[in-house]
Design a protein around this motif. Structure first.
Motif, mmCIF file in Angstrom:
data_model
loop_
_atom_site.group_PDB
_atom_site.id
_atom_site.type_symbol
_atom_site.label_atom_id
_atom_site.label_comp_id
_atom_site.label_asym_id
_atom_site.label_seq_id
_atom_site.Cartn_x
_atom_site.Cartn_y
_atom_site.Cartn_z
ATOM 1 N N ASP A 363 0.825 -1.215 0.000
ATOM 2 C CA ASP A 363 0.000 0.000 0.000
ATOM 3 C C ASP A 363 0.858 1.263 0.000
ATOM 4 O O ASP A 363 0.567 2.245 -0.670
ATOM 5 N N ARG A 364 1.945 1.220 0.793
ATOM 6 C CA ARG A 364 2.785 2.430 0.878
ATOM 7 C C ARG A 364 3.548 2.658 -0.415
ATOM 8 O O ARG A 364 3.712 3.805 -0.850
ATOM 9 N N LYS A 366 2.594 1.772 -3.323
ATOM 10 C CA LYS A 366 1.603 2.247 -4.292
ATOM 11 C C LYS A 366 1.331 3.731 -4.083
ATOM 12 O O LYS A 366 1.270 4.513 -5.040
ATOM 13 N N GLN A 367 1.186 4.114 -2.805
ATOM 14 C CA GLN A 367 0.940 5.526 -2.482
ATOM 15 C C GLN A 367 2.066 6.412 -3.026
ATOM 16 O O GLN A 367 1.829 7.457 -3.637
#
Ligand code: ADP
Length: 489
Positions: A363-364, A366-367
Motif C-alpha cells: 500500500d505504501r 503504491k501511495q
C-alpha cells in the motif's frame, strides 16, 4: 548526601582500610621478626652452655659441686652476649640445681611439660612465655643428655625477659595509630578537594541544563574542557544531544507553523463561501452552486492534506511496515490504470518493464508511486509524455516516473523532498498540493531501506526514481538517474 560527600567518604573508607591492612601487616611482620630474634638468642645461649657442659662432662650435674657454681657464676658474663639471659639447671625431677646470678632471687620453675622432654628433643626443646613480676619472660628448656648411654640427666632452661620486645611493639603501635590519625583527615581533605575539582565541570553541565530549562533556549552549549578525557566525551555527547534536540524542536515548530498556514487557506476560502451563502447567496442558484463547488474542492484538499499528514506522522513514529511479497511489475500496471483517467492530453506510457518481486508494504509503495505519477501528470502540459519504468539495477528495484514537463530549478532540487516545500508556490498551491507528496515518497523509500532520487532540467522535464532493495540485502550504493541535475533524498 551529595555525590561529592559520597565520593570523599568512599575514598577515605578505602584509604582507611588500606592503612589498616598495611598497619596490621607491618605490626605482625615486626612481631614475627622480634620473636625469631628472641628464639635465636635462646638457642645461641643454649648451645653455648651445652658446649661447655659437653667439654667438661656432666659430672657436675650428678654431684653438684663448686665446679658448676663456679661455671654458672663465674663465666656466664663472658659466654652470654645478652646479659638479660638467665640460665638454670634442673635435675630430672625438676629440682633446681643452680642458676646464673642475674636471676636476682626470682624463680622460674620448670613446667610439667618440660619434664616430659626425652633425649630426642635436644634440638626441638620446649618454649613457653610466662609473666614474672608484670614482665613477660620467654624460656627455652632442652634436655641435657649423657652421650654414652643417651640418658637425660637434667634440664637446661634459658630464659629471656621480653621487656625490650614489648616496648618496641608498643612504640610501633603508637606510630601506626598516630600516623593513621594524622594521615586519615589529610586523605579525606584531599579526596574532598579532588572530588570537588572533578565534579566542577559536572556542576557546569547542570547549570547549563538549568539555564536551558529556565530560558527555554536550546541554542546554549556546555563549555568543552580542553583535556580529551571521559568528561570531555560526556560534554561533547551532551552538546551533540542538545544540537539534535534543537534541530528537532525547530523542525517541530516549523512543522506546526507550516500546518497552520496550510490549513488556514482552505478554511478561509470556505468561510468566505459560507458568508456569500449567508448574505443571500442561498437564494441565488448560480452563486450557491459556485460556493458549494468551491467548498467541495477546499474540503477535498483538506482531506488530502490530513491524510498525507497522517501518513507522515506514521512514518515519523516508525509504524511497522506490513512486509509481504510485492510484484512491482503488476503494481506498476495497476498504477498505470489508475492514472489513465487523469492524463488530460498527456501521453502516459510504460517504458522498461522487468519482472521484479520485492518484500515490502504494497500500500505504501503504491501511495508513493501514485504521488509521483499524479505530480508528473500535473506538471506536464498537454502534449507531453509521462513514462513509468521498472528495472533491476545494482541490487535495487528501480521504479522511475519520467515526464517531459516543466522541470524543477536547480536551486529547488536540494529541498524538493522536504515537507511543505513547493518549487513553484503559486502554481502548485493553485493545483491543490500542500508540498507533502514527495516527502511521503522519501519516507516510504527510506522505510524500505532504499532511497528516492530526482534528475531534472528546467523546461525539459524530470525523472523521479524510487530505489527499493532487492532481497536478500541491498548491495552497493546506487547511482542517481542520469540527468543534468540530480538529487538524492
Ligand atoms: P505538491 O502536493 O505540492 O505537488 P509534492 O511534495 O508532491 O507537493 O511536490 C513538491 C513540489 O515539487 C511541487 O510543489 C512542485 O513544485 C514540485 N514538483 C513535484 N513533482 C514535479 C514534477 N514532476 N515536475 C515539476 N515539478 C514537480
Amino acid at each position: 548526601m551529595s555525590f561529592r560527600a559520597r565520593l570523599t567518604l568512599i575514598y577515605t573508607g578505602f584509604f582507611a582500610l588500606a592503612l589498616l591492612l598495611l598497619g596490621c601487616g607491618t605490626f605482625f611482620s615486626v612481631r614475627q621478626a622480634l620473636a625469631a630474634g628472641v628464639q635465636r638468642d635462646l638457642w645461641a645461649a643454649t648451645e653455648q652452655v651445652r658446649r661447655i657442659f659437653n667439654a667438661g662432662g656432666l659430672e657436675p650435674i650428678r654431684t653438684p659441686t663448686g665446679e658448676l657454681r663456679l661455671f654458672l657464676h663465674g663465666q656466664f658474663i663472658q659466654i652470654f652476649n645478652n646479659p638479660n639471659l638467665v640460665a638454670q639447671i634442673f635435675t630430672t625431677d625438676g629440682e633446681l640445681l643452680d642458676n646464673t646470678p642475674n636471676l636476682s632471687g626470682r624463680s622460674l620453675p620448670l613446667t610439667a611439660e618440660a619434664l616430659r622432654l626425652g633425649p630426642d628433643d635436644v634440638f626441638t626443646g620446649y618454649s613457653l612465655v610466662r609473666e614474672v613480676d608484670a614482665v613477660r619472660v620467654e624460656s627455652l628448656v632442652t634436655p641435657l643428655v649423657l652421650k654414652a648411654n643417651n640418658q637425660v640427666v637434667g634440664y637446661l632452661q634459658i630464659s629471656r625477659p621480653l621487656r625490650d620486645v614489648d616496648q618496641t611493639l608498643g612504640i610501633l603501635i603508637w606510630i601506626l595509630l598516630g600516623g593513621g590519625i594524622i594521615v586519615l583527615p589529610l586523605a579525606a581533605g584531599g579526596a574532598a578537594l579532588i572530588a570537588g575539582r572533578v565534579l566542577r565541570p559536572l556542576d557546569q553541565v547542570t547549570r547549563t541544563a538549568q539555564g536551558i530549562v529556565h530560558a527555554e533556549d536550546l541554542a546554549q552549549r556546555v563549555p568543552v574542557p580542553p583535556h580529551q578525557d571521559e568528561l570531555h566525551r560526556l560534554i561533547v555527547t551532551i552538546n551533540d544531544l542538545l544540537g539534535r534536540l534543537e534541530l528537532l524542536f525547530n523542525a517541530q515548530r516549523r512543522f506546526v507553523a507550516d500546518v497552520s498556514h496550510e490549513l488556514r487557506t482552505p478554511l478561509a476560502a470556505m468561510q468566505g463561501n459560507l458568508e456569500v451563502l449567508d448574505r443571500g447567496g442561498l437564494h441565488n442558484p448560480e452563486l450557491a452552486t459556485e460556493a458549494v463547488t468551491d467548498m467541495r474542492r477546499e474540503t477535498g484538499r483538506l482531506i488530502r492534506m490530513v491524510n498525507d499528514l497522517l501518513l507522515l506522522a506514521q512514518s515519523d513514529a516508525r509504524v511497522e511496515l506490513r512486509y509481504e511479497p510485492v510484484e512491482l511489475d503488476t503494481l506498476m500496471l495497476e498504477i498505470y490504470r489508475e492514472l489513465r483517467p487523469l492524463t488530460q492530453g498527456v501521453t502516459l506510457r510504460i517504458g522498461a518493464e522487468d519482472q521484479v518481486t520485492i518484500s515490502g508494504d504494497r500500500d505504501r509503495i503504491k501511495q508513493a508511486l501514485l504521488n509521483l505519477g499524479v505530480n508528473a501528470l500535473q506538471y506536464t502540459p498537454s502534449g507531453g509524455y509521462v513514462t513509468l519504468g521498472l528495472e533491476r539495477r545494482d541490487g535495487y528495484a528501480l521504479l522511475t516516473v519520467a515526464d517531459t514537463g516543466m522541470g524543477i530549478a536547480e536551486e529547488d532540487l536540494p529541498h524538493i523532498f522536504e515537507r511543505f516545500y513547493r518549487a513553484d508556490r503559486s502554481r502548485s498551491r493553485h493545483s491543490g498540493g500542500a508540498g507533502l507528496g514527495l516527502s511521503i515518497v522519501k519516507r516510504v523509500a527510506n522505510a524500505h531501506g532504499g532511497h528516492a532520487t530526482i534528475a531534472s532540467l528546467l523546461g525539459r522535464g524530470s525523472t523521479f526514481a524510487l530505489w527499493l532493495p532487492l532481497p536478500p540485502a541491498p548491495s552497493a550504493e546506487a547511482p542517481a538517474v542520469e540527468g543534468s541535475a540530480t538529487r538524492d533524498s
